[in-house]
Design an enzyme around this catalytic site. Structure first.
Site, PDB file in Angstrom:
ATOM      1  N   SER A   1     -61.705 -28.025  16.342  1.00 49.26           N
ATOM      2  CA  SER A   1     -61.355 -27.573  14.892  1.00 49.26           C
ATOM      3  C   SER A   1     -59.921 -27.021  14.970  1.00 49.26           C
ATOM      4  O   SER A   1     -59.391 -27.148  13.976  1.00 49.26           O
ATOM      5  CB  SER A   1     -62.507 -27.433  13.696  1.00 49.26           C
ATOM      6  OG  SER A   1     -62.847 -25.465  13.754  1.00 49.26           O
TER       7      SER A   1
ATOM      8  N   SER B   1     -64.841 -24.668  18.817  1.00 49.79           N
ATOM      9  CA  SER B   1     -63.586 -25.147  18.210  1.00 49.79           C
ATOM     10  C   SER B   1     -62.729 -24.254  18.588  1.00 49.79           C
ATOM     11  O   SER B   1     -61.661 -24.589  18.692  1.00 49.79           O
ATOM     12  CB  SER B   1     -64.113 -25.371  17.045  1.00 49.79           C
ATOM     13  OG  SER B   1     -64.269 -26.013  16.294  1.00 49.79           O
TER      14      SER B   1
ATOM     15  N   LYS C   1     -55.110 -18.964  12.633  1.00 48.19           N
ATOM     16  CA  LYS C   1     -56.114 -20.356  11.688  1.00 48.19           C
ATOM     17  C   LYS C   1     -55.887 -20.997   9.771  1.00 48.19           C
ATOM     18  O   LYS C   1     -56.319 -20.045   9.024  1.00 48.19           O
ATOM     19  CB  LYS C   1     -57.378 -21.030  12.327  1.00 48.19           C
ATOM     20  CG  LYS C   1     -58.005 -22.352  11.633  1.00 48.19           C
ATOM     21  CD  LYS C   1     -59.460 -22.170  12.970  1.00 48.19           C
ATOM     22  CE  LYS C   1     -60.191 -23.539  12.792  1.00 48.19           C
ATOM     23  NZ  LYS C   1     -61.159 -23.855  13.488  1.00 48.19           N
TER      24      LYS C   1
END
Lengths: 100, 504, 508
Positions: free
Chosen positions: C157, C181, C82
């Site tokens: 997210s 998330s 990420k």
């Protein structure tokens, strides 16, 4: 729970260094009102004698010994600088004196 | 030109209320929250890392030595030490703050409720005042900006600024007094005495070199005035950029005079931060703030609470040095000097320097003479504290030794001091470079004496006739010829001999 | 092995084959890079693909293997990281314009541990800007699409990481979970996602959103793979004062079933985390999980957590407050975007213009919300009160764990919603985290496990929660359920995802 006035939203934007447009002030103001209404319900909970939690795992005294570790080079430190001069970060003129 | 009321008039009408905030830079090996070095004077931005540069993702970790130094400072100031406290974020935007918040302590300082006694000279003799300490807490220093394009490097009118973050993250201990209310005429002196005593304490603890001119100890003076007899506190100002003990006294004095003028003419004092100007001892408005800053303090989530154990606090208590006041009493006794004499040394900031000079071999009377005399005068002339003069106690001890063994006389010694202060080198180097040694070689002296006698035949006649009182003229001429580098007493002896004065 | 077989393999399988010399790490990396090339135009899971770096890292693993050096359990396995973790020399944007093209001069501890383990980082994945969001629509670089249905969100997210694993672009990914998330994207893309105990994985180099809640964690297609990754990145870090100074829980053993199954385990069903607000399909799959657990020998108990209903309100005060402070550093002075510097403007003006141009709407909203909640006069009522509610939620968990060993709930109230469906309604968007927020506030570990298909034939996740530092429990229960479900389904839930054009995704 009273709605935020436009002035209050403008004040928040200033405090946060966000140069919002007038349209954004209105738009975000309305949205913040809705969000604040949703979150204000924390007040419904009777919590007078309840201690706040700031850490999930309650540990104290985490420190490091007073020892040197390698620093960045000047070039590494300045590599992403939007502006640099003589080994320093160049920043626009400062209005308010805040000497330390 | 700022209006001011003469000091005596000001304190006749108003009572000053002071508060002093002192920031001390700790000389730990590494910074407060990261492993970067803390040395002064390095190339810009060479002592930074992701943590102290506030790069995205970086996290702080507390320096355990800084915590111990904070506790020791608190104990030395007779404070209570918190059994549990936290760091907090003080949020505001400023280019010298890498994270745009400062990691500090807010409502949970590590030390609180202490005191420090300070001695000042009054008309009634030496008086001791107890300055109460509100708190001492840990925080981190900011980077340093230089302002380009404006006048005298000040912010006003500057075109842009250049920032060096080497100093960002250096550990700071902030020490805040409670309000100090002393008779108006003593206020400036008490402020200076507090700063001086605190400085001595910090140096004795070994936690910082506390050089005010280098910024490792910074004093902010808060001052407000109350109309005489009133209990209502006035609006206070905070004065920064006070870079010496002398300036502490001058800044307080000026603010009293300035605020008295404002209030006396029916105006109101603006709550603001002011900037002390070394050149003329005045303060100027540092910033205009429409609204008070809202720092939005909250407990620092990236750090754990600091909870010093009783064992730790006791162990650190055992490491405290002799308190400066106690040390002075001991030295006073050792040196056999009066209260007044010790107070003079204290006022001049000379106690440690004299002590060190004595340790380096000089006798106490001579050491005191030089520091309170020639050197104090030099400090005053250049507007710095005694400790900032570029001459060490070892240097002074050496000069005393050279005077003791006859290599130098007082006049020459003064020149050596001048040379050392001018950066010409050590005392011996100055002596050699300037050729300041007392001429002890008789033959050189005899040559000068012969010249002088030849140049003043009538004086020579009188001398031969036994009128020794005119010898001075010849001695003077010889001294002039040797640029004062002769031992006057020896010259006189030789003059009398050489001139053939009966009986020599 | 064919490229298709390689991309369909689990991390454990790939690591085994690489170690045995059946396939090279370079071949494995190449196959996954090809899959990315074939599918990412539709998915947009990646912001940066580092083909050169990946092949180089893979080559290094092959060299070590050839030299007879011992390889770690994930050596040579590709991974999607990420874009909120800093990577030295590789752009790190956090899904924001304000960090466009920012190249960090250092690695996050997670990054360093991955590199040390020989994991091959393929690139950085898309995310909601600064991790604020539940759909990855708040990325400044455009949304990521759900591999199950391209018009749907992949969750957020960590949507890019989740989509990458679900689309076989990588067998492993790293995400971060602050309010859900990792778990919520895992649920809506049909894979496994775990939020470790707070402090279990170092946050050094994880660009902070909410410091007291952020946690990095694994995405994978199996519970064992997630455990192997968890064990690789987790553990104490002296550079993070909030990281736990204790041995990592035995997550790999638990995932292998070595600590037992669910027989005799007390499984708590949280009354407040189901029912109204949860889609019928989501509720139905959850009820089936309860039944399955009973069949497997678990003892189901009902637990009442009366303060969980305040979780959303407390979270949306605490997280934005911390975020408003954490994001202050993005001011255009030292790195990142600077705009509006015309040579005569003040620093205050340039900061204001830079942040206005560099931050998206959700970030601005949360910064202002946080600034408000911390303001003088409002602190006690908002931030202060929220931290007290947090204590009450913690007490609810502690009481629940007196009668249950683990707690379960649906991971999120709905299946993946359509892109654009909630983007104008912040509070509607926040509802996605209803079930995940409480364990975030408490700090305990939680897993989302694929539980079946719900409405519109889209994936539904089961959330498994355990006490603080009992991470092995979620893996133990997850592994047992996964085994039973794979047997029942004849394969994984992901096998039922509609075909995506790309390497090896044609015929089965």
């Amino acid at each position: 729970m009273p709605a935020l006035s436009r002035d209050e939203v403008a004040h928040l934007a200033r405090l946060s260094r966000l140069d919002l447009t007038p349209a954004e002030l209105d738009h975000f103001g309305a949205q913040l009102d809705v969000i604040l209404s949703a979150v204000a319900r924390v007040a419904e909970v009777a919590a007078a004698d309840v201690p706040p939690t700031t850490h999930a795992v309650p540990v104290v005294n985490v420190t490091r010994p007073d020892r040197r570790r390698p620093s960045l080079t000047q070039a590494e430190a300045l590599a992403a600088a939007p502006a640099a001069e003589n080994g320093r970060f160049r920043v626009p003129r400062i209005l308010d004196e805040e000497e330390q | 030109m700022t209006d001011r009321v003469p000091f005596d008039e000001a304190i006749a009408a108003f009572d000053p209320v002071m508060g002093l905030e002192v920031h001390v830079e700790l000389d730990t090996a590494s910074k407060m929250f990261c492993g970067c070095p803390t040395e002064f004077g390095a190339e810009p931005n060479t002592q930074v890392c992701p943590v102290c540069l506030g790069l995205p993702g970086a996290l702080p970790v507390v320096n355990e030595q800084a915590v111990e130094s904070a506790i020791r400072i608190g104990l030395a100031l007779n404070c209570s030490i918190a059994s549990w406290c936290r760091f907090a974020r003080k949020n505001y935007f400023y280019p010298d703050m890498p994270k745009d918040f400062q990691t500090s302590q807010y409502d949970e300082p590590i030390a609180f409720d202490g005191w420090l006694d300070v001695d000042v000279e009054t008309e009634a003799g030496p008086q001791t005042y107890r300055v109460e300490i509100e708190r001492a807490h840990m925080e981190e220093d900011t980077g340093k900006s230089t302002h380009v394009g404006g006048e005298t490097g000040r912010i006003h009118g500057a075109d842009h600024s250049l920032v060096d973050y080497n100093r960002a993250g250096v550990p700071l201990i902030e020490i805040v007094t409670k309000t100090i209310e002393v008779p108006g005429d003593l206020a400036p002196m008490v402020a200076r005495a507090y700063a001086s005593e605190l400085r001595d304490l910090i140096v004795a603890l070994g936690v910082s070199d506390a050089h005010m001119h280098q910024g490792s100890m910074r004093v902010d003076a808060n001052l407000s005035l109350k109309p005489k007899g009133s209990t209502t506190l006035g609006t206070r100002t905070e004065t920064k950029n006070v870079n010496s003990l002398r300036s502490v006294e001058r800044a307080v004095r000026f603010e009293i005079e300035r605020q008295a003028a404002v209030l006396g003419s029916g105006g109101t004092v603006t709550q603001e931060t002011r900037h002390f100007l070394e050149a003329d001892g005045t303060t100027t408005s540092g910033r205009s703030k429409e609204e008070a800053e809202d720092y939005r303090y909250f407990p620092e989530p990236d750090l754990t609470p600091v909870a010093p154990s009783d064992e730790l606090v006791q162990r650190l208590r055992g490491t405290l040095p002799e308190a400066p006041a106690q040390r002075r009493r001991r030295l006073q006794q050792q040196w056999g000097i009066s209260d007044h004499e010790m107070q003079s040394l204290l006022n001049a900031g000379a106690v440690e320097l004299v002590e060190a000079t004595i340790e380096a071999g000089a006798d106490q009377a001579t050491a005191r003479k030089w520091w309170l005399g020639e050197l104090a005068r030099a400090a005053n002339e250049t507007g710095v504290d005694l400790a900032e003069l570029p001459i060490t106690s070892a240097d002074v001890a050496r000069i005393v030794a050279l005077t003791d063994d006859g290599s130098l006389n007082d006049k020459l010694a003064r020149q050596v001091i001048e040379g050392v202060l001018a950066g010409e080198g050590s005392p011996d180097a100055v002596v050699a470079a300037r050729g300041l040694a007392v001429v002890s070689d008789d033959s050189a002296l005899l040559a000068a004496i012969d010249d002088a006698l030849a140049a003043q035949p009538d004086v020579a006649e009188k001398l031969r006739a036994g009128k020794v009182q005119v010898a001075g003229a010849v001695v003077g001429a010889v001294m002039k010829a040797t640029r004062g580098q002769a031992d006057a007493a020896r010259v006189r002896e030789l003059v009398l001999e050489r001139a053939g004065v009966p009986g020599t | 092995m064919s490229a298709a077989e390689l991309t369909r393999s689990t991390a454990a399988e790939l690591a085994g084959r690489i170690a045995a010399g059946d396939v090279s790490a370079v071949e494995v990396a190449a196959a996954h890079l090809d899959q990315i090339a074939a599918t990412d135009d539709s998915l947009h899971a990646f912001l940066t693909v580092d083909a050169d770096g990946a092949l180089e890292a893979a080559g290094a693993v092959d060299a070590r293997r050839a030299a007879g050096e011992p390889l770690g359990p994930l050596a040579g396995v590709p991974l999607a990281l990420k874009d909120v973790f800093v990577t030295r020399g590789l752009p790190t944007t956090c899904g924001s314009r304000i960090l466009q093209n920012w190249i960090p001069p250092y690695d996050a501890t997670v990054t360093a541990r991955l590199r040390q383990a020989g994991v091959v980082i393929l690139g950085k994945t898309n995310m909601d800007e600064f991790a604020m969001g539940s759909s990855t629509e708040n990325s400044a670089y455009g949304p990521t699409h759900n591999p199950w249905a391209l018009d749907r969100v992949p969750g957020g997210s960590s949507g890019g990481s989740s989509a990458a694993v679900a689309a076989y672009q990588a067998p492993l990914a790293i995400g971060t979970d602050t309010g859900g998330s990792i778990r919520q994207p895992a649920a809506v893309t049909g894979i496994v996602g775990v939020k470790p105990t707070y402090g279990g994985v170092s946050r050094y180099g994880l660009v902070a959103f909410s410091s007291s809640l952020d946690q990095g964690g694994p995405f994978a297609r199996t519970v064992l793979d997630a455990a192997l990754l968890h064990a690789t990145i987790g553990g104490h870090d002296p550079m993070d004062a909030t990281s736990i100074d204790a041995p990592l829980p035995a997550v790999v053993s638990a995932a292998r079933g070595e600590l037992g199954g669910v027989e005799g385990l007390r499984v708590g069903v949280v009354r407040q985390l189901q029912g109204e607000g949860y889609q019928p399909g989501v509720q139905a799959r959850f009820d089936e999980m309860v039944t399955l657990l009973t069949e497997l020998g678990a003892q189901i108990v009902e637990v009442d957590c009366p303060h969980f209903g305040y979780g959303l309100a407390a979270y949306y005060l605490i997280a934005p407050s911390e975020a408003s402070s954490n994001l202050a550093r993005f001011d255009g002075m030292r790195y990142g975007l600077r705009t509006g510097d015309d040579g005569s403007s003040s620093v205050e003006q340039v900061m204001g213009r830079t942040r206005e141009a560099g931050f998206g709407d959700e970030v601005k909203r949360r910064i202002m919300l946080g600034t408000y909640a911390l303001s003088a006069g409002y602190y006690d009522a908002y931030y202060g009160q929220a931290q007290k509610v947090r204590t009450l939620i913690r007490r609810d968990f502690e009481a629940a764990y007196e009668t249950a060993d683990v707690l379960i709930s649906p991971t999120t109230p709905t299946v993946a919603f359509r892109i654009g469906e909630r983007s104008d309604d912040p509070v509607a968007m926040y509802q996605a985290d209803l079930a995940t927020l409480p364990s975030s506030l408490y700090g305990g570990p939680a897993m989302s496990l694929p539980a079946g298909l719900g409405d519109d034939d889209l994936p539904v996740g089961l959330q498994i929660m355990a006490p603080v530092q009992a991470d092995e429990r979620v893996y133990r229960v997850g592994a047992a359920l996964e085994a039973a479900l794979h047997e029942r389904w004849g394969g994984r839930l992901l096998d039922r995802a509609p075909a995506l054009a790309g390497v090896g995704r044609g015929a089965r």
